[in-house]
Motif scaffolding. Structure first.
Motif, PDB file in Angstrom:
ATOM      1  N   VAL A  68       4.292  -5.658 -11.117  1.00 52.71           N
ATOM      2  CA  VAL A  68       5.191  -4.821 -10.372  1.00 52.71           C
ATOM      3  C   VAL A  68       5.601  -5.617  -9.330  1.00 52.71           C
ATOM      4  O   VAL A  68       5.324  -6.618  -8.792  1.00 52.71           O
ATOM      5  CB  VAL A  68       4.369  -3.427  -9.830  1.00 52.71           C
ATOM      6  N   ASP A  69       6.621  -5.076  -8.828  1.00 55.59           N
ATOM      7  CA  ASP A  69       7.536  -5.760  -7.721  1.00 55.59           C
ATOM      8  C   ASP A  69       7.108  -5.226  -6.541  1.00 55.59           C
ATOM      9  O   ASP A  69       7.342  -3.970  -6.174  1.00 55.59           O
ATOM     10  CB  ASP A  69       9.174  -5.714  -7.886  1.00 55.59           C
ATOM     11  N   VAL A  70       6.558  -5.983  -5.501  1.00 54.63           N
ATOM     12  CA  VAL A  70       6.214  -5.665  -4.068  1.00 54.63           C
ATOM     13  C   VAL A  70       6.866  -6.537  -3.251  1.00 54.63           C
ATOM     14  O   VAL A  70       6.510  -8.045  -3.399  1.00 54.63           O
ATOM     15  CB  VAL A  70       4.590  -5.715  -4.001  1.00 54.63           C
ATOM     16  N   PRO A  71       7.845  -6.329  -2.400  1.00 53.53           N
ATOM     17  CA  PRO A  71       8.621  -7.183  -1.580  1.00 53.53           C
ATOM     18  C   PRO A  71       7.621  -7.810  -0.697  1.00 53.53           C
ATOM     19  O   PRO A  71       6.523  -7.778  -0.110  1.00 53.53           O
ATOM     20  CB  PRO A  71       9.611  -6.231  -0.645  1.00 53.53           C
ATOM     21  N   GLY A  72       7.851  -9.416  -0.664  1.00 55.75           N
ATOM     22  CA  GLY A  72       6.827 -10.380   0.234  1.00 55.75           C
ATOM     23  C   GLY A  72       5.767 -10.783  -0.567  1.00 55.75           C
ATOM     24  O   GLY A  72       5.022 -11.843  -0.069  1.00 55.75           O
ATOM     25  N   ALA A  73       5.338 -10.162  -1.840  1.00 57.18           N
ATOM     26  CA  ALA A  73       3.901 -10.656  -2.477  1.00 57.18           C
ATOM     27  C   ALA A  73       4.462 -11.831  -3.298  1.00 57.18           C
ATOM     28  O   ALA A  73       5.451 -11.765  -3.844  1.00 57.18           O
ATOM     29  CB  ALA A  73       3.633  -9.460  -3.224  1.00 57.18           C
ATOM     30  N   ASP A  74       3.429 -12.479  -3.436  1.00 56.00           N
ATOM     31  CA  ASP A  74       3.355 -13.853  -4.382  1.00 56.00           C
ATOM     32  C   ASP A  74       3.426 -13.163  -5.816  1.00 56.00           C
ATOM     33  O   ASP A  74       3.945 -13.832  -6.816  1.00 56.00           O
ATOM     34  CB  ASP A  74       2.543 -14.763  -4.217  1.00 56.00           C
ATOM     35  N   ALA A  75       2.394 -12.331  -5.959  1.00 53.78           N
ATOM     36  CA  ALA A  75       2.263 -11.685  -7.128  1.00 53.78           C
ATOM     37  C   ALA A  75       1.664 -10.274  -7.116  1.00 53.78           C
ATOM     38  O   ALA A  75       0.818  -9.895  -6.137  1.00 53.78           O
ATOM     39  CB  ALA A  75       1.182 -12.349  -8.195  1.00 53.78           C
ATOM     40  N   ARG A 134      -0.062  -6.716  -9.137  1.00 52.22           N
ATOM     41  CA  ARG A 134      -0.400  -5.928 -10.468  1.00 52.22           C
ATOM     42  C   ARG A 134      -0.746  -4.512 -10.350  1.00 52.22           C
ATOM     43  O   ARG A 134      -1.303  -4.291  -9.316  1.00 52.22           O
ATOM     44  CB  ARG A 134      -1.232  -6.606 -11.541  1.00 52.22           C
ATOM     45  N   LEU A 135      -0.435  -3.672 -11.424  1.00 49.65           N
ATOM     46  CA  LEU A 135      -0.884  -2.201 -11.286  1.00 49.65           C
ATOM     47  C   LEU A 135      -1.457  -1.670 -12.439  1.00 49.65           C
ATOM     48  O   LEU A 135      -0.889  -1.976 -13.575  1.00 49.65           O
ATOM     49  CB  LEU A 135       0.138  -1.563 -10.665  1.00 49.65           C
ATOM     50  N   ALA A 136      -2.575  -0.893 -12.609  1.00 46.10           N
ATOM     51  CA  ALA A 136      -2.907  -0.226 -13.825  1.00 46.10           C
ATOM     52  C   ALA A 136      -3.099   1.189 -13.444  1.00 46.10           C
ATOM     53  O   ALA A 136      -3.522   1.684 -12.268  1.00 46.10           O
ATOM     54  CB  ALA A 136      -4.211  -0.652 -14.139  1.00 46.10           C
ATOM     55  N   VAL A 137      -2.766   1.879 -14.412  1.00 52.10           N
ATOM     56  CA  VAL A 137      -3.022   3.399 -14.356  1.00 52.10           C
ATOM     57  C   VAL A 137      -3.849   4.114 -15.465  1.00 52.10           C
ATOM     58  O   VAL A 137      -3.342   3.633 -16.587  1.00 52.10           O
ATOM     59  CB  VAL A 137      -1.493   4.156 -14.231  1.00 52.10           C
ATOM     60  N   ARG A 138      -4.867   4.893 -15.093  1.00 56.38           N
ATOM     61  CA  ARG A 138      -5.616   5.290 -16.061  1.00 56.38           C
ATOM     62  C   ARG A 138      -5.659   6.936 -15.740  1.00 56.38           C
ATOM     63  O   ARG A 138      -6.381   7.228 -15.016  1.00 56.38           O
ATOM     64  CB  ARG A 138      -6.893   4.740 -16.268  1.00 56.38           C
ATOM     65  N   ALA A 139      -4.881   7.507 -16.623  1.00 59.12           N
ATOM     66  CA  ALA A 139      -4.793   9.165 -16.561  1.00 59.12           C
ATOM     67  C   ALA A 139      -5.706   9.727 -17.732  1.00 59.12           C
ATOM     68  O   ALA A 139      -5.440   9.432 -18.774  1.00 59.12           O
ATOM     69  CB  ALA A 139      -3.530   9.807 -16.345  1.00 59.12           C
ATOM     70  N   PHE A 170      -3.229  -4.660  -7.311  1.00 62.41           N
ATOM     71  CA  PHE A 170      -3.737  -6.082  -6.700  1.00 62.41           C
ATOM     72  C   PHE A 170      -2.379  -6.608  -6.359  1.00 62.41           C
ATOM     73  O   PHE A 170      -1.325  -6.717  -6.841  1.00 62.41           O
ATOM     74  CB  PHE A 170      -4.293  -7.065  -7.775  1.00 62.41           C
ATOM     75  N   VAL A 171      -2.456  -7.356  -4.936  1.00 62.63           N
ATOM     76  CA  VAL A 171      -1.239  -8.069  -4.447  1.00 62.63           C
ATOM     77  C   VAL A 171      -1.749  -9.202  -3.731  1.00 62.63           C
ATOM     78  O   VAL A 171      -2.891  -9.361  -3.106  1.00 62.63           O
ATOM     79  CB  VAL A 171      -0.458  -7.049  -3.483  1.00 62.63           C
ATOM     80  N   VAL A 177       0.262   9.585  -6.703  1.00 65.15           N
ATOM     81  CA  VAL A 177      -0.789   8.601  -6.393  1.00 65.15           C
ATOM     82  C   VAL A 177      -0.345   7.019  -6.640  1.00 65.15           C
ATOM     83  O   VAL A 177      -0.615   6.107  -6.015  1.00 65.15           O
ATOM     84  CB  VAL A 177      -2.132   8.728  -7.374  1.00 65.15           C
ATOM     85  N   VAL A 178       0.507   6.847  -7.791  1.00 66.95           N
ATOM     86  CA  VAL A 178       1.065   5.643  -8.153  1.00 66.95           C
ATOM     87  C   VAL A 178       2.053   5.108  -7.147  1.00 66.95           C
ATOM     88  O   VAL A 178       2.104   3.931  -6.585  1.00 66.95           O
ATOM     89  CB  VAL A 178       1.758   5.425  -9.620  1.00 66.95           C
ATOM     90  N   THR A 179       2.983   6.109  -6.720  1.00 72.75           N
ATOM     91  CA  THR A 179       3.850   5.731  -5.624  1.00 72.75           C
ATOM     92  C   THR A 179       3.109   5.248  -4.311  1.00 72.75           C
ATOM     93  O   THR A 179       3.668   4.386  -3.647  1.00 72.75           O
ATOM     94  CB  THR A 179       5.119   6.821  -5.150  1.00 72.75           C
ATOM     95  N   ALA A 180       2.162   6.348  -3.815  1.00 69.93           N
ATOM     96  CA  ALA A 180       1.348   5.719  -2.597  1.00 69.93           C
ATOM     97  C   ALA A 180       0.543   4.419  -2.713  1.00 69.93           C
ATOM     98  O   ALA A 180       0.734   3.889  -1.853  1.00 69.93           O
ATOM     99  CB  ALA A 180       0.432   7.074  -2.319  1.00 69.93           C
ATOM    100  N   THR A 181       0.076   4.373  -4.035  1.00 73.87           N
ATOM    101  CA  THR A 181      -0.516   3.006  -4.063  1.00 73.87           C
ATOM    102  C   THR A 181       0.269   1.823  -3.919  1.00 73.87           C
ATOM    103  O   THR A 181       0.188   0.622  -3.286  1.00 73.87           O
ATOM    104  CB  THR A 181      -1.273   2.839  -5.601  1.00 73.87           C
ATOM    105  N   ARG A 182       1.730   1.819  -4.670  1.00 69.90           N
ATOM    106  CA  ARG A 182       2.499   0.871  -4.491  1.00 69.90           C
ATOM    107  C   ARG A 182       2.867   0.722  -3.187  1.00 69.90           C
ATOM    108  O   ARG A 182       3.202  -0.326  -2.529  1.00 69.90           O
ATOM    109  CB  ARG A 182       3.665   1.235  -5.273  1.00 69.90           C
TER     110      ARG A 182
END
Length: 181
Positions: A113-120, A122-127, A137-138, A160-165
């Motif tokens: 996922v794109d997180v400004p300023g991060a080198d890398a 990742r995101l996982a969602v399990r519903a 992880f960032v 929840v996904v938006t808040a986590t990002r």
């Protein structure tokens, strides 16, 4: 070898996000919450407040920093039924992407996922019918921070996904330049 160690730690963090206990082994531990994130040299909680996480999540939050023996960085909902967010970190001089790729299929569940300023990042969602789990992880420099979020049904997966990002982005903004001395 370091990538394997980080991969194991990340896998354990992701698995731990689904575990909980209703019993508090030390009821007095709630009275030991330290304002300085349990007297550790640095913690992601140093740059986060319950009010800030509440704005990111769109709901009131309470913060638990744990004790000096068992530090934590956890934000729980003030109102019943809200999502909870647990933040952790690991100093690592390897790459997040390489470590997660080394995990094979478990690491493949985490999408870039794109997180400004991060080198890398990742995101996982399990519903599931019972609730939603989100793990992110960032990485900035040698610091890998993670967010584990959970909300039981009825849940709002997108919220929840938006808040986590948003929380991952806040962690990047508050990350120190390097490990504490």
């Amino acid at each position: 070898m370091r990538a394997a160690a980080l991969a194991a730690a990340l896998a354990a963090a992701a698995l731990a996000s689904g575990c909980s206990s209703d019993a508090d082994p030390d009821p007095a531990a709630d009275d030991l919450v330290a304002s300085d994130a349990a007297a550790v040299a640095w913690s992601p909680c140093d740059g986060l407040t319950a009010a800030q996480v509440g704005r990111l999540a769109g709901a009131g939050m309470a913060e638990q920093t744990g004790t000096e023996v068992e530090p934590r960085c956890t934000f729980t909902p003030v109102a019943e039924g809200g999502a909870a967010y647990d933040v952790s970190y690991l100093w690592f001089d390897g790459g997040l992407d390489a470590a997660l790729d080394a995990m094979g299929s478990a690491g493949a569940r985490l999408r870039p996922v794109d997180v400004p300023g991060a080198d890398a990042a990742r995101l996982a969602v399990r519903a599931r019918a019972s609730g939603v789990l989100v793990t992110g992880f960032v990485q900035t420099d040698g610091l890998v921070q993670s967010v584990n979020a959970v909300q039981l049904k009825p849940y709002d997966e997108q919220r929840v996904v938006t808040a986590t990002r948003r929380l991952l982005a806040a962690l990047v903004r508050g990350a120190p330049a390097g490990p504490p001395e």
